[in-house]
Structure formats: structure tokens, C-alpha cells
Design a protein around this motif. Structure first.
Motif, PDB file in Angstrom:
ATOM      1  N   ALA A 138       0.827  -1.209   0.000  1.00 40.59           N
ATOM      2  CA  ALA A 138       0.000   0.000   0.000  1.00 40.59           C
ATOM      3  C   ALA A 138       0.858   1.255   0.000  1.00 40.59           C
ATOM      4  O   ALA A 138       0.548   2.223  -0.692  1.00 40.59           O
ATOM      5  CB  ALA A 138      -0.948   0.004   1.190  1.00 40.59           C
ATOM      6  N   TYR A 156      -7.966   3.734  -0.233  1.00 41.56           N
ATOM      7  CA  TYR A 156      -8.643   2.460  -0.154  1.00 41.56           C
ATOM      8  C   TYR A 156     -10.063   2.686   0.329  1.00 41.56           C
ATOM      9  O   TYR A 156     -10.370   3.664   0.989  1.00 41.56           O
ATOM     10  CB  TYR A 156      -7.895   1.484   0.762  1.00 41.56           C
ATOM     11  N   MET A 194     -11.401  -4.867   1.078  1.00 36.40           N
ATOM     12  CA  MET A 194     -10.712  -3.605   0.858  1.00 36.40           C
ATOM     13  C   MET A 194     -10.442  -3.471  -0.636  1.00 36.40           C
ATOM     14  O   MET A 194     -10.085  -4.443  -1.305  1.00 36.40           O
ATOM     15  CB  MET A 194      -9.386  -3.587   1.611  1.00 36.40           C
ATOM     16  N   ARG A 195     -10.616  -2.266  -1.161  1.00 36.96           N
ATOM     17  CA  ARG A 195     -10.387  -2.011  -2.584  1.00 36.96           C
ATOM     18  C   ARG A 195      -9.523  -0.779  -2.713  1.00 36.96           C
ATOM     19  O   ARG A 195      -9.783   0.247  -2.094  1.00 36.96           O
ATOM     20  CB  ARG A 195     -11.721  -1.795  -3.276  1.00 36.96           C
ATOM     21  N   LEU A 196      -8.463  -0.869  -3.515  1.00 43.73           N
ATOM     22  CA  LEU A 196      -7.586   0.263  -3.781  1.00 43.73           C
ATOM     23  C   LEU A 196      -8.157   1.061  -4.941  1.00 43.73           C
ATOM     24  O   LEU A 196      -8.480   0.507  -5.984  1.00 43.73           O
ATOM     25  CB  LEU A 196      -6.179  -0.205  -4.127  1.00 43.73           C
TER      26      LEU A 196
END
Length: 75
Positions: free
Chosen positions: A51, A64, A71-73
Motif C-alpha cells: 500500500a 482504499y 478492501m479495494r484500492l
């Protein structure tokens, strides 16, 4: 435990104050506040592999999002 905090304890042989300060600074400069399951729970600080590499520039706009337990970036 207390023995590690005492002068000359087992941690003193390899973990001095400078090392502890460095580790503290590294953790808090890279930690993300991850939401826990349940809206009322406080987020937990955590290191998320890669990250900080994705979001390393001062002007980075990556973030995020948490949704449906994942969790999504977003960049």
C-alpha cells in the motif's frame, strides 16, 4: 514484559531506544486505519503490504475503500 523494559533486560541487548523510536516512526508513517467489522468499532492501525509503494508520492491520490468486508484500492 517488565524484564524487557528494565535496564539490562533481555531486550536491551538488541533493541535500544533508537531502534524502538525508528520502528515506532516507521509503523505510524505507513499504517492505514482499517475499519473493523461493525460500524461502531474504531478502525485498527495496520501495515498493508504494498500500500505504501502504491501511494508513495506526496501528490498521490490513491486511497482504499471498505465495502462488503473487502478492501479495494482506488487510484
Amino acid at each position: 514484559g517488565a524484564a524487557g523494559r528494565a535496564a539490562g533486560g533481555p531486550l536491551a541487548s538488541w533493541c535500544g531506544e533508537a531502534a524502538v523510536r525508528w520502528a515506532y516512526a516507521v509503523f505510524w508513517s505507513r499504517a492505514l486505519a482499517l475499519p473493523q467489522p461493525g460500524a461502531a468499532a474504531d478502525p485498527l492501525p495496520a501495515l498493508v503490504p504494498l500500500a505504501d509503494v502504491i501511494n508513495h508520492a506526496a501528490a498521490a491520490r490513491s486511497r482504499y475503500e471498505a465495502a462488503a468486508g473487502r478492501m479495494r484500492l482506488v487510484s
